[in-house]
Design an enzyme around this catalytic site. Structure first.
Site, PDB file in Angstrom:
ATOM      1  N   ASN A 166      -1.681   1.368   5.911  1.00  0.00           N
ATOM      2  CA  ASN A 166      -0.810   0.490   5.169  1.00  0.00           C
ATOM      3  C   ASN A 166      -0.221  -0.357   6.404  1.00  0.00           C
ATOM      4  O   ASN A 166       0.130   0.059   7.455  1.00  0.00           O
ATOM      5  CB  ASN A 166       0.307   1.378   4.608  1.00  0.00           C
ATOM      6  CG  ASN A 166       1.789   0.645   4.127  1.00  0.00           C
ATOM      7  OD1 ASN A 166       1.308  -0.931   3.927  1.00  0.00           O
ATOM      8  ND2 ASN A 166       2.610   1.179   3.831  1.00  0.00           N
ATOM      9  N   GLU A 222      17.326 -17.347  -9.039  1.00  0.00           N
ATOM     10  CA  GLU A 222      17.125 -15.927  -9.403  1.00  0.00           C
ATOM     11  C   GLU A 222      16.479 -15.918 -10.867  1.00  0.00           C
ATOM     12  O   GLU A 222      15.552 -14.991 -11.040  1.00  0.00           O
ATOM     13  CB  GLU A 222      18.360 -15.211  -9.235  1.00  0.00           C
ATOM     14  CG  GLU A 222      18.075 -13.683  -9.650  1.00  0.00           C
ATOM     15  CD  GLU A 222      16.998 -13.059  -8.744  1.00  0.00           C
ATOM     16  OE1 GLU A 222      16.404 -13.727  -7.741  1.00  0.00           O
ATOM     17  OE2 GLU A 222      16.626 -11.910  -9.066  1.00  0.00           O
ATOM     18  N   LYS A 268      12.792 -14.648 -11.626  1.00  0.00           N
ATOM     19  CA  LYS A 268      12.319 -13.596 -12.316  1.00  0.00           C
ATOM     20  C   LYS A 268      11.434 -13.978 -13.288  1.00  0.00           C
ATOM     21  O   LYS A 268      10.354 -13.174 -13.678  1.00  0.00           O
ATOM     22  CB  LYS A 268      13.809 -13.150 -13.196  1.00  0.00           C
ATOM     23  CG  LYS A 268      14.643 -12.246 -12.435  1.00  0.00           C
ATOM     24  CD  LYS A 268      14.348 -10.774 -12.041  1.00  0.00           C
ATOM     25  CE  LYS A 268      13.730 -10.760 -10.616  1.00  0.00           C
ATOM     26  NZ  LYS A 268      14.413 -10.401  -9.508  1.00  0.00           N
ATOM     27  N   CYS A 288       0.773  -1.256  -0.082  1.00  0.00           N
ATOM     28  CA  CYS A 288       0.058   0.096   0.013  1.00  0.00           C
ATOM     29  C   CYS A 288       0.971   1.277   0.234  1.00  0.00           C
ATOM     30  O   CYS A 288       1.893   1.289   0.477  1.00  0.00           O
ATOM     31  CB  CYS A 288      -0.966   0.023   1.402  1.00  0.00           C
ATOM     32  SG  CYS A 288      -1.670  -1.369   1.520  1.00  0.00           S
ATOM     33  N   ARG A 335       4.864   0.206  -5.910  1.00  0.00           N
ATOM     34  CA  ARG A 335       4.802  -0.605  -4.999  1.00  0.00           C
ATOM     35  C   ARG A 335       3.851  -1.725  -4.991  1.00  0.00           C
ATOM     36  O   ARG A 335       4.147  -2.769  -4.247  1.00  0.00           O
ATOM     37  CB  ARG A 335       4.439   0.418  -3.670  1.00  0.00           C
ATOM     38  CG  ARG A 335       5.408   1.487  -3.210  1.00  0.00           C
ATOM     39  CD  ARG A 335       4.753   2.316  -2.514  1.00  0.00           C
ATOM     40  NE  ARG A 335       4.743   1.802  -1.177  1.00  0.00           N
ATOM     41  CZ  ARG A 335       5.582   1.966  -0.297  1.00  0.00           C
ATOM     42  NH1 ARG A 335       6.790   2.634  -0.390  1.00  0.00           N
ATOM     43  NH2 ARG A 335       5.565   1.470   0.957  1.00  0.00           N
ATOM     44  N   HIS A 378      17.850 -36.401  -9.388  1.00  0.00           N
ATOM     45  CA  HIS A 378      17.167 -36.748  -7.992  1.00  0.00           C
ATOM     46  C   HIS A 378      15.854 -36.621  -8.031  1.00  0.00           C
ATOM     47  O   HIS A 378      14.990 -36.610  -6.956  1.00  0.00           O
ATOM     48  CB  HIS A 378      17.819 -36.447  -6.900  1.00  0.00           C
ATOM     49  CG  HIS A 378      19.393 -36.999  -6.766  1.00  0.00           C
ATOM     50  ND1 HIS A 378      19.678 -38.238  -6.637  1.00  0.00           N
ATOM     51  CD2 HIS A 378      20.421 -36.150  -7.133  1.00  0.00           C
ATOM     52  CE1 HIS A 378      21.068 -38.214  -6.352  1.00  0.00           C
ATOM     53  NE2 HIS A 378      21.469 -37.187  -6.956  1.00  0.00           N
ATOM     54  N   TRP A 438      -3.168  -2.647  -1.455  1.00  0.00           N
ATOM     55  CA  TRP A 438      -2.744  -3.964  -1.652  1.00  0.00           C
ATOM     56  C   TRP A 438      -3.326  -4.998  -0.766  1.00  0.00           C
ATOM     57  O   TRP A 438      -3.060  -4.981   0.523  1.00  0.00           O
ATOM     58  CB  TRP A 438      -1.120  -4.256  -1.472  1.00  0.00           C
ATOM     59  CG  TRP A 438      -0.705  -5.708  -2.089  1.00  0.00           C
ATOM     60  CD1 TRP A 438      -0.238  -6.103  -3.556  1.00  0.00           C
ATOM     61  CD2 TRP A 438      -0.296  -6.488  -1.490  1.00  0.00           C
ATOM     62  NE1 TRP A 438       0.284  -7.079  -3.720  1.00  0.00           N
ATOM     63  CE2 TRP A 438       0.484  -7.805  -2.306  1.00  0.00           C
ATOM     64  CE3 TRP A 438      -0.419  -6.937   0.090  1.00  0.00           C
ATOM     65  CZ2 TRP A 438       0.795  -8.978  -1.843  1.00  0.00           C
ATOM     66  CZ3 TRP A 438       0.166  -8.260   0.206  1.00  0.00           C
ATOM     67  CH2 TRP A 438       0.725  -9.301  -0.600  1.00  0.00           C
TER      68      TRP A 438
HETATM   69  O1  M6R Z   1      13.142  -5.142  -0.284  1.00  0.00           O
HETATM   70  P1  M6R Z   1      13.872  -6.507  -0.389  1.00  0.00           P
HETATM   71  O2  M6R Z   1      14.977  -6.609  -0.848  1.00  0.00           O
HETATM   72  O3  M6R Z   1      13.697  -6.840   1.251  1.00  0.00           O
HETATM   73  O4  M6R Z   1      12.652  -7.302  -0.817  1.00  0.00           O
HETATM   74  C1  M6R Z   1      12.536  -8.681  -0.836  1.00  0.00           C
HETATM   75  C2  M6R Z   1      11.746  -9.368  -1.606  1.00  0.00           C
HETATM   76  O5  M6R Z   1      10.431  -9.017  -1.503  1.00  0.00           O
HETATM   77  C3  M6R Z   1      12.266  -9.156  -3.105  1.00  0.00           C
HETATM   78  O6  M6R Z   1      13.299  -9.445  -3.554  1.00  0.00           O
HETATM   79  C4  M6R Z   1      11.085  -9.686  -4.103  1.00  0.00           C
HETATM   80  O7  M6R Z   1      11.600 -11.135  -4.083  1.00  0.00           O
HETATM   81  C5  M6R Z   1      11.355  -9.032  -5.267  1.00  0.00           C
HETATM   82  N1  M6R Z   1      10.037  -9.148  -6.059  1.00  0.00           N
HETATM   83  C6  M6R Z   1      12.148  -9.994  -6.825  1.00  0.00           C
HETATM   84  O8  M6R Z   1      12.192  -9.511  -7.782  1.00  0.00           O
END
Ligand code: M6R
Length: 613
Positions: free
Chosen positions: A99, A486, A490, A2, A27, A509, A75
């Site tokens: 929020n 990662e 993504k 939010c 956000r 496995h 949100w």
């Molecule tokens: O702000 P932060 O690095 O603490 O956030 C952690 C995760 O919420 C953030 O990395 C999330 O996984 C992203 N959407 C990844 O692209």
């Protein structure tokens, strides 16, 4: 998550509220709303809410004019995204935006229902507005009623409150971010500085439990203990250095694409402090770092999501270069499990936003277990996580708007490599010669990343082949296993293709059962000590009709065939190779999402700054 914008000014604030919400769209949100106080009518409140985009709300409010108001992007946590659940929530001439999560809302709701209050939403937030109304009946003013209400709230909140009878906005925060903006023609509050860029750069970060009354001529600020505080003395005024260009896409189609291409520049900025040095000082992590690091016997990294993945890469670096044990834990798990505390362990919180509720809580939890050697590795200077830790390293990725983290990740990696060298040096595991070489490698990193970006046209062609895929497997080994994780994260975040990351040796496995002609297998194949092992794993895929997409180094000696596609990264980069390979995977996800036509910068259900559990 939010977003809040609030304003009291000497002219119409509706355009500012809308612009502020637009700036906070990154956000993540599912609905939006605002409440305006109409001076002309002697203070009636009007409310507008939309389950569409902020642009729809703007359309609804386009003919409105007001000099004070509060606005919100929601949100959903409690109650589906719908107009009745969208904020502001109202009761008896008072409106509230919130929020966070109120954990004791059920008990408060029952108490308020018994008092005759009628609820019109399914949210936890609505208890706040009824409670303020209830307490305002006996409180001397709205400010006191809000302060009394906050004392009864358990959980996380940033709130903004407006009442028809008062030409001011009251705000407070506990656990969720909120800052004040001091302008020449009004005063403001917002979840982050980007929302206020068009009216002020003078920012005051609220501390836990602060309550502030924002009016045209000033701000009354009271701390958690009830003492009157002076702005500029008790709470410093910061001048935001955020540039308008940072929050605009420029010539790029999406923020994510812009942020991928900004990586050479932001890596150089993050590494600026090493200049031409041949040797590192631990002071780059804070004045007390030399003393703290001298006594460290292991490292515990706490983080979520992409930041967790950077921690996983760092584990390889720290154990190899510093020779001390390093564990990496998902913050939301660590905070609730029984673990064995080690007061000599360096606890590193990694966070782009610095506001992730789970990471913040995990660091507080570690401290409660007597682990006081804490380091925040963060991209947001005044964030809660930075303030919670004894030491800090600030990455200089600039504002990251795309929900899918890219440049924040690679700058975290650069910072973590500096940490590994520093700890290795303190533990006398790294020679002066090696240290100088690692620093040279880091200095060259921006250029090396720049070269990877030139692969974009070829990656775009690959991306076309993923348009009809529903699943994908990412494989890596060693240092590149976290990069496989990662890459998979993504892809699922922005293309909604189900993707899994695996250490390639683990394939046989279990996950090998998934491999068939419809399952693309993306593999990271740098020319390192594990390449021959990885090649055997790739054979396992090829012999089951799997289609391989291999990111190799120039000299990886992997042969292309009809079902083995190979892209070669311009140079092999040793220990820093994960930084290069992840950039290629970011581009691949971006272009697959582009082909699929998803909302790349604001993927469904996700939020940029996860300030609730
Ligand atoms: O702000 P932060 O690095 O603490 O956030 C952690 C995760 O919420 C953030 O990395 C999330 O996984 C992203 N959407 C990844 O692209």
């Amino acid at each position: 998550m939010c977003g809040i914008v609030a304003a009291v000014a000497d002219s119409n604030i509706v355009p500012l509220l809308i612009e502020g919400l637009t700036r906070l769209e990154y956000r993540g949100y599912d609905s939006a709303g605002l409440a305006l106080r109409d001076d002309a009518s002697g203070g009636a409140l009007s409310r507008f809410r939309s389950i569409g985009r902020v642009a729809d709300l703007a359309e609804q409010a386009k003919n409105q004019s007001a000099t004070s108001g509060i606005a919100h992007t929601r949100w959903a946590t409690h109650g589906i995204p719908s107009e009745r659940n969208a904020h502001p929530h109202m009761s008896d001439g008072i409106a509230v935006v919130h929020n966070g999560i109120i954990e004791n809302y059920v008990a408060l709701r029952e108490m308020l229902l018994a008092q005759g209050y009628v609820f019109s939403s399914d949210t936890d937030t609505e208890v706040i507005v009824h409670l303020i109304v209830h307490l305002a009946k006996t409180a001397p003013d709205l400010f006191t009623a809000v302060a009394q209400t906050c004392k009864q709230l358990e959980g996380i909140y940033a709130i903004a409150v407006i009442r028809a009878a008062d030409n001011c906005v009251i705000v407070s925060r506990h656990g969720a971010p909120l800052l004040l903006g001091l302008g020449d023609h009004g005063n403001y509050a917002a979840s982050d500085a980007s929302a206020l860029l068009s009216v002020t750069r003078k920012i005051v970060y609220l501390e836990e439990g602060d309550v502030a009354e924002i009016s045209l001529h000033g701000i009354r600020l009271v701390g958690a203990e009830g003492a009157l505080l002076k702005i500029g003395v008790d709470r410093p005024i910061h001048i935001s250095t955020l540039s308008a260009a940072e929050v605009e896409k420029g010539d790029y189609a999406h923020f994510m694409q812009k942020e991928i291409f900004e990586q050479p520049e932001v890596l150089a900025a993050t590494l600026e402090m090493i200049g031409g040095a041949q040797s590192l000082s631990p002071n780059i992590f804070g004045a007390t770092a030399p003393d703290i690091f001298a006594d460290v016997n292991s490292v515990l990294i706490l983080a979520c999501g992409t930041s967790f993945h950077s921690g996983l890469v760092a584990r390889y670096w720290i154990e190899q270069l510093a020779g001390i044990p390093c564990t990496v834990e998902i913050a939301s798990e660590y905070r609730y499990r029984v673990s064995v505390p080690n007061p000599r362990q360096l606890v590193v919180a990694i966070s782009q936003s610095g506001e992730t509720a789970d990471t913040l809580a995990s660091i507080k939890f570690a401290k409660s277990l007597g682990m006081e050697k804490t380091l925040a590795l963060c991209n947001a200077p005044e964030s809660a996580i930075v303030r919670e830790c004894a030491l800090r390293f600030l990455t200089r990725a600039g504002k990251e708007i795309g929900v899918a983290s890219t440049k924040a990740f690679t700058t975290q990696l650069a910072a973590l490599f500096l940490l590994a060298i520093t700890l290795g040096k303190i533990g006398r595991r790294i020679s002066a010669k090696d240290e100088a070489e690692y620093l040279n490698d880091l200095r060259h990193l921006p250029l090396a990343v720049q070269k990877v970006l030139t692969l974009e046209p070829a990656i775009k062609i690959w991306a076309q082949r993923f348009a009809d895929k529903h699943h994908a497997l990412f494989l890596g080994r060693g240092l590149h296993y976290p990069i496989a994780l990662e890459g998979a994260l993504k892809l699922k975040e922005i293309s909604y293709i189900h993707a899994e990351g695996y250490p390639a040796g683990e394939l046989k496995h279990g996950p090998l059962a998934l491999v068939d002609e419809d399952m693309p297998v993306i593999s990271i194949a740098p020319n390192d000590a594990l390449l021959s092992k990885l090649k055997s794993n790739l054979e396992e895929v090829a012999s089951r009709s799997g289609e391989l997409y291999v990111f190799a180094d120039a000299d990886s000696a992997i042969t292309e065939s009809a079902r083995v596609h190979v892209l070669r990264l311009p140079e092999h980069y040793g220990l820093l190779s994960p930084v290069l390979h992840v950039v290629a995977l970011q581009l691949l996800s971006y272009h697959i999402a582009l082909v699929k036509g998803t909302d790349i910068d604001k993927p469904r259900n996700l939020a940029k700054s996860v300030t609730v559990e």
